[in-house]
Design a protein around this motif. Structure first.
Motif, PDB file in Angstrom:
ATOM      1  N   VAL A   1       0.837  -1.208   0.000  1.00  0.00           N
ATOM      2  CA  VAL A   1       0.000   0.000   0.000  1.00  0.00           C
ATOM      3  C   VAL A   1       0.864   1.248   0.000  1.00  0.00           C
ATOM      4  CG1 VAL A   1      -1.663   1.329   1.360  1.00  0.00           C
ATOM      5  CG2 VAL A   1      -1.990  -1.140   1.053  1.00  0.00           C
ATOM      6  N   LEU A   2       1.887   1.273   0.845  1.00  0.00           N
ATOM      7  CA  LEU A   2       2.755   2.454   0.945  1.00  0.00           C
ATOM      8  C   LEU A   2       3.522   2.701  -0.346  1.00  0.00           C
ATOM      9  CD1 LEU A   2       4.039   1.886   4.577  1.00  0.00           C
ATOM     10  CD2 LEU A   2       2.670   3.834   3.804  1.00  0.00           C
ATOM     11  N   ALA A   3       3.851   1.640  -1.079  1.00  0.00           N
ATOM     12  CA  ALA A   3       4.580   1.789  -2.338  1.00  0.00           C
ATOM     13  C   ALA A   3       3.653   2.103  -3.502  1.00  0.00           C
ATOM     14  CB  ALA A   3       5.363   0.506  -2.639  1.00  0.00           C
ATOM     15  N   GLY A   4       2.350   2.154  -3.250  1.00  0.00           N
ATOM     16  CA  GLY A   4       1.406   2.456  -4.309  1.00  0.00           C
ATOM     17  C   GLY A   4       1.039   1.273  -5.173  1.00  0.00           C
ATOM     18  N   HIS A   5       1.379   0.052  -4.741  1.00  0.00           N
ATOM     19  CA  HIS A   5       1.090  -1.138  -5.535  1.00  0.00           C
ATOM     20  C   HIS A   5      -0.226  -1.800  -5.163  1.00  0.00           C
ATOM     21  CE1 HIS A   5       4.937  -0.621  -7.232  1.00  0.00           C
ATOM     22  NE2 HIS A   5       5.647  -1.166  -6.269  1.00  0.00           N
ATOM     23  N   ALA A   6      -0.904  -1.305  -4.140  1.00  0.00           N
ATOM     24  CA  ALA A   6      -2.180  -1.892  -3.724  1.00  0.00           C
ATOM     25  C   ALA A   6      -3.053  -0.805  -3.112  1.00  0.00           C
ATOM     26  CB  ALA A   6      -1.956  -3.023  -2.715  1.00  0.00           C
ATOM     27  N   ASP A   7      -4.338  -1.002  -3.231  1.00  0.00           N
ATOM     28  CA  ASP A   7      -5.309  -0.083  -2.645  1.00  0.00           C
ATOM     29  C   ASP A   7      -5.317  -0.258  -1.121  1.00  0.00           C
ATOM     30  OD1 ASP A   7      -8.222   0.556  -1.701  1.00  0.00           O
ATOM     31  OD2 ASP A   7      -8.022   1.495  -3.681  1.00  0.00           O
ATOM     32  N   PRO A   8      -5.546   0.820  -0.370  1.00  0.00           N
ATOM     33  CA  PRO A   8      -5.624   0.680   1.094  1.00  0.00           C
ATOM     34  C   PRO A   8      -6.670  -0.314   1.569  1.00  0.00           C
ATOM     35  CG  PRO A   8      -5.390   2.988   0.505  1.00  0.00           C
ATOM     36  CD  PRO A   8      -5.588   2.243  -0.786  1.00  0.00           C
ATOM     37  N   ALA A   9      -7.671  -0.611   0.736  1.00  0.00           N
ATOM     38  CA  ALA A   9      -8.675  -1.603   1.119  1.00  0.00           C
ATOM     39  C   ALA A   9      -8.049  -2.969   1.393  1.00  0.00           C
ATOM     40  CB  ALA A   9      -9.736  -1.726   0.032  1.00  0.00           C
ATOM     41  N   LEU A  10      -6.867  -3.218   0.838  1.00  0.00           N
ATOM     42  CA  LEU A  10      -6.171  -4.480   1.108  1.00  0.00           C
ATOM     43  C   LEU A  10      -5.975  -4.685   2.603  1.00  0.00           C
ATOM     44  CD1 LEU A  10      -4.459  -6.975   0.281  1.00  0.00           C
ATOM     45  CD2 LEU A  10      -2.504  -5.413   0.085  1.00  0.00           C
ATOM     46  N   LEU A  11      -5.787  -3.596   3.351  1.00  0.00           N
ATOM     47  CA  LEU A  11      -5.494  -3.701   4.773  1.00  0.00           C
ATOM     48  C   LEU A  11      -6.678  -4.233   5.568  1.00  0.00           C
ATOM     49  CD1 LEU A  11      -3.480  -0.378   5.194  1.00  0.00           C
ATOM     50  CD2 LEU A  11      -2.614  -2.675   4.692  1.00  0.00           C
ATOM     51  N   ASP A  12      -7.881  -4.169   4.993  1.00  0.00           N
ATOM     52  CA  ASP A  12      -9.038  -4.757   5.668  1.00  0.00           C
ATOM     53  C   ASP A  12      -8.898  -6.260   5.823  1.00  0.00           C
ATOM     54  OD1 ASP A  12     -10.191  -2.255   5.798  1.00  0.00           O
ATOM     55  OD2 ASP A  12     -11.462  -2.548   4.036  1.00  0.00           O
ATOM     56  N   THR A  13      -8.101  -6.893   4.962  1.00  0.00           N
ATOM     57  CA  THR A  13      -7.972  -8.351   5.027  1.00  0.00           C
ATOM     58  C   THR A  13      -7.142  -8.807   6.216  1.00  0.00           C
ATOM     59  OG1 THR A  13      -6.005  -8.433   3.603  1.00  0.00           O
ATOM     60  CG2 THR A  13      -8.168  -8.513   2.518  1.00  0.00           C
ATOM     61  N   TYR A  14      -6.443  -7.884   6.877  1.00  0.00           N
ATOM     62  CA  TYR A  14      -5.635  -8.272   8.047  1.00  0.00           C
ATOM     63  C   TYR A  14      -6.518  -8.911   9.118  1.00  0.00           C
ATOM     64  CZ  TYR A  14      -3.392  -7.556  12.593  1.00  0.00           C
ATOM     65  OH  TYR A  14      -2.922  -7.727  13.880  1.00  0.00           O
ATOM     66  N   GLU A  15      -7.488  -8.183   9.599  1.00  0.00           N
ATOM     67  CA  GLU A  15      -8.349  -8.738  10.643  1.00  0.00           C
ATOM     68  C   GLU A  15      -9.252  -9.833  10.085  1.00  0.00           C
ATOM     69  OE1 GLU A  15     -11.637  -7.409  14.022  1.00  0.00           O
ATOM     70  OE2 GLU A  15     -10.603  -5.871  12.832  1.00  0.00           O
ATOM     71  N   ARG A  16      -9.699  -9.671   8.849  1.00  0.00           N
ATOM     72  CA  ARG A  16     -10.574 -10.674   8.240  1.00  0.00           C
ATOM     73  C   ARG A  16      -9.889 -12.042   8.231  1.00  0.00           C
ATOM     74  NH1 ARG A  16     -11.849  -8.373   2.971  1.00  0.00           N
ATOM     75  NH2 ARG A  16     -12.974  -6.865   4.277  1.00  0.00           N
ATOM     76  N   GLU A  17      -8.586 -12.065   8.011  1.00  0.00           N
ATOM     77  CA  GLU A  17      -7.844 -13.326   7.974  1.00  0.00           C
ATOM     78  C   GLU A  17      -7.414 -13.776   9.357  1.00  0.00           C
ATOM     79  OE1 GLU A  17      -5.953 -12.740   3.475  1.00  0.00           O
ATOM     80  OE2 GLU A  17      -4.664 -12.465   5.233  1.00  0.00           O
ATOM     81  N   ARG A  18      -6.886 -12.849  10.139  1.00  0.00           N
ATOM     82  CA  ARG A  18      -6.233 -13.245  11.368  1.00  0.00           C
ATOM     83  C   ARG A  18      -7.203 -13.530  12.527  1.00  0.00           C
ATOM     84  NH1 ARG A  18      -3.447 -15.766  12.602  1.00  0.00           N
ATOM     85  NH2 ARG A  18      -2.705 -14.757  14.528  1.00  0.00           N
ATOM     86  N   ARG A  19      -8.310 -12.796  12.620  1.00  0.00           N
ATOM     87  CA  ARG A  19      -9.191 -12.982  13.774  1.00  0.00           C
ATOM     88  C   ARG A  19      -9.726 -14.411  13.886  1.00  0.00           C
ATOM     89  NH1 ARG A  19     -12.780 -10.355  17.432  1.00  0.00           N
ATOM     90  NH2 ARG A  19     -12.123  -8.250  16.834  1.00  0.00           N
TER      91      ARG A  19
END
Length: 630
Positions: free
Chosen positions: A328-346
């Protein structure tokens, strides 16, 4: 690493990521971000690594995460590997045994390791010295934080002087433990419960001849349950439940500690480093993200110690989130990608917590009759081979897999969403087998049989040759070795290329041969057992002028020999020619040669969803519901 003497100046400072807390999870997170070139500030209230051992164990998945951070050799030098774990009754009779030395989950490391936390923390912090773009501010605490849409404003304080100053960060990662100031500042609560029974934890150094219980042992004594084990570097650990009526002050007396450890280690030759009374918990944060603030480790979840998964779960958090943030920081992915952190880990963390609770119920039986029934039942069921294998091979531990998230189709199906194995392989130029992960790089990797990868390479090369230079994405035109500072601009130009293509009515990569990867993907060619490494090409990694993929960076290729046939068997079992792995070694997709184009398009759509559907900066979908922890 650049040490920081707070405060720097009274001027506002900007940084990509602030990691709050430099315990094992925070230090590992900073190493993973540093390895991916992320400008990172780590703030830690203490001025030295923790001087006493709290966390004690980690598993094979944790070692694989350390490996991804380039820390494996440092960490492996600080751990010990127990061969056996036993469950015994109050008379010392074994009623369940886990043969750790015979267990191989396939991830490249033994299933259990013990460590000394102060030494581990020093090793992890030493790893930060590799990165000039990672700064460590010791003696610094978080005071408050607030968000203004595209940044987080943090007020930090020098613990020694009380002087405060402000830092602006694009993202904040709270790795500051069970009493997380980050979690409190973000207004996030906890759900779950704490156990009423207090425990005494004693750790210290013991001479080998002083040890009376040599193996890792769960003492299922209904009068006083206990856990005892040798640890790394000549250490020994004893944990015991307090009985009703016993007080902390009473049990922490040296003579009381000596009497309690005496059945397991000679107190005359046991130097106590730490003796503390604690309660354990089963708690999970209501949400793990608030805008641009994320929680990791004990700040997000706390679980009973019976499965040894508290720290491991925090390390999994770091492995899951760090590469997504870097994209995301490098501009290679949309910030929405970060929503998958909790979706996967919880869900995985809750499953691990529930298993720990169930194991605790076996361990913590406090009634004499119930304990006798438990011991008799467990001895009896282990005469059934399948049940015995279930216990001895640790099969009750939840497997590393995600139900939903960044994977083909968005949901686990077959191998998709599971952790890929890590066998040893042969590679040209190396003497002897090497772990597979060493060759996968720090990004996405595509593994397949020679004919499948060669066909893909030929098709992609032909498509790139036929495509006019002006019609190629900016990422291709910029070159493989463009400076990191130009990445965001190149990504923005790449987006413009995509818009122009859409406006022109082009259907996408499926209309041309080859695969249109949205990010750099390393190709790993799997040759069958018996292939001579000397007959293969040496790895092509990061060479200037290397042929580019049409949207990602340079195409890197590594040829490996599948020494034990593990990779070939995996592909056969899942009826696949190719498998695409995420940077954290989870399976994004499996495909036939004919279907790999669709995988590339799906990955591009997942990383860069349609713009009008994007959430605003820092928005998070959040969990659909907070699951029960019972």
């Amino acid at each position: 690493m650049r040490p920081v003497e707070p405060p720097w100046t009274d001027a506002l400072r900007e940084v990509d990521v602030v990691v709050v807390g430099c315990g094992p999870v925070g230090a590992l997170t900073a190493n993973l971000l540093g390895a991916r070139g992320v400008d990172t500030l780590v703030v830690e209230r203490s001025t030295t690594p923790h001087g006493q051992s709290r966390a004690f164990s980690c598993d094979d998945e944790a070692l694989r995460v350390y490996q991804q951070a380039g820390l494996l050799d440092r960490v492996r030098a600080e751990v010990s590997v127990p061969p056996l774990a036993e469950y015994v009754n109050r008379r010392g009779r074994v009623f369940a045994r886990i043969a750790l030395s015979e267990i191989d989950f396939g991830y490249g490391h033994p299933p259990l390791h013990f460590f000394d936390q102060p030494r581990l923390e020093r090793a992890l912090r030493a790893g930060l010295d590799r990165f000039d773009h990672v700064r460590l501010a010791l003696g610094t605490e978080l005071v408050t934080l607030d968000q203004d849409g595209d940044r987080v404003n943090l007020v930090l304080r020098d613990v020694a002087t009380g002087r405060e100053w402000t830092v602006r960060a694009r993202y904040v990662l709270g790795c500051d433990g069970a009493r997380s100031r980050t979690r409190a500042a973000a207004g996030i609560g906890l759900v779950g419960r704490s156990y009423a029974e207090p425990w005494l934890a004693v750790s210290g150094a013991a001479q080998p001849s002083a040890v009376r219980v040599e193996h890792t042992t769960f003492v299922c004594d209904w009068r006083r349950p206990a856990f005892v084990s040798p640890g790394a570097g000549g250490t020994y650990r004893v944990e015991l439940m307090l009985r009703p009526g016993e007080t902390e002050a009473e049990l922490l007396r040296p003579e009381s500690v000596a009497a309690l450890v005496e059945p397991y280690v000679d107190p005359e030759r046991f130097t106590v480093d730490r003796a503390v009374v604690y309660h354990f918990h089963r708690l999970v944060a209501r949400r793990w993200r608030s805008g641009r603030v994320f929680l990791l480790g004990d700040a997000a979840h706390q679980m009973p110690p019976f499965l040894g998964q508290g720290l491991c779960s925090g390390l999994r958090d770091a492995a899951n989130l760090s590469w997504k943030l870097a994209l995301v920081l490098a501009g290679h992915a949309d910030p929405a990608l970060l929503d998958t952190y909790e979706r996967e880990r919880r869900p995985h963390t809750v499953a691990m917590l529930r298993t720990s609770v169930r194991l605790g119920r076996v361990f913590l039986t406090r009634d004499r009759r119930a304990a006798w029934l438990r011991d008799s039942l467990l001895r009896a069921v282990q005469t059934v081979p399948r049940v015995r294998r279930f216990v001895e091979r640790f099969e009750f531990k939840p497997v590393p897999a995600y139900r939903r998230g960044l994977m083909a189709g968005g949901r686990r199906r077959g191998a998709v969403g599971t952790m890929f194995p890590q066998p040893s392989v042969l590679v040209p130029g190396e003497v002897g087998p090497v772990p597979l992960d060493r060759l996968l790089g720090d990004g996405f990797a595509l593994l397949g049989r020679p004919e499948s990868v060669d066909r893909l390479d030929r098709a992609s090369a032909a498509a790139d040759t036929d495509r006019p230079a002006a019609d190629r994405p900016a990422a291709d035109r910029a070159g493989a070795d463009r400076p990191a500072a130009d990445r965001a601009a190149a990504a923005a130009a790449d987006d413009a290329d995509a818009d122009r293509a859409a406006d022109a009515g082009r259907a996408g990569a499926g209309d041309r041969p080859g695969t249109d990867w949205p990010v750099a993907v390393r190709h790993v060619v799997v040759h069958p057992p018996g292939t001579r490494p000397s007959s293969l090409d040496r790895p092509r990694i990061g060479r200037t002028g290397e042929r580019q993929s049409r949207r990602g960076g340079p195409v890197e290729r590594v040829d490996v020999v599948d020494v034990d046939g593990v990779l070939g068997e995996w592909l056969r079992r899942h009826r696949a020619d190719l498998v695409l792995l995420r940077p954290d070694r989870f399976v994004y997709a499996v495909a036939t040669s004919a279907g790999i184009d669709r995988v590339g398009r799906d990955l591009g759509a997942a990383l860069r969803p349609i713009r009008h559907a994007r959430p605003g900066p820092g928005d998070a979908a959040g969990p659909e519901a907070v699951p029960s922890l019972s």
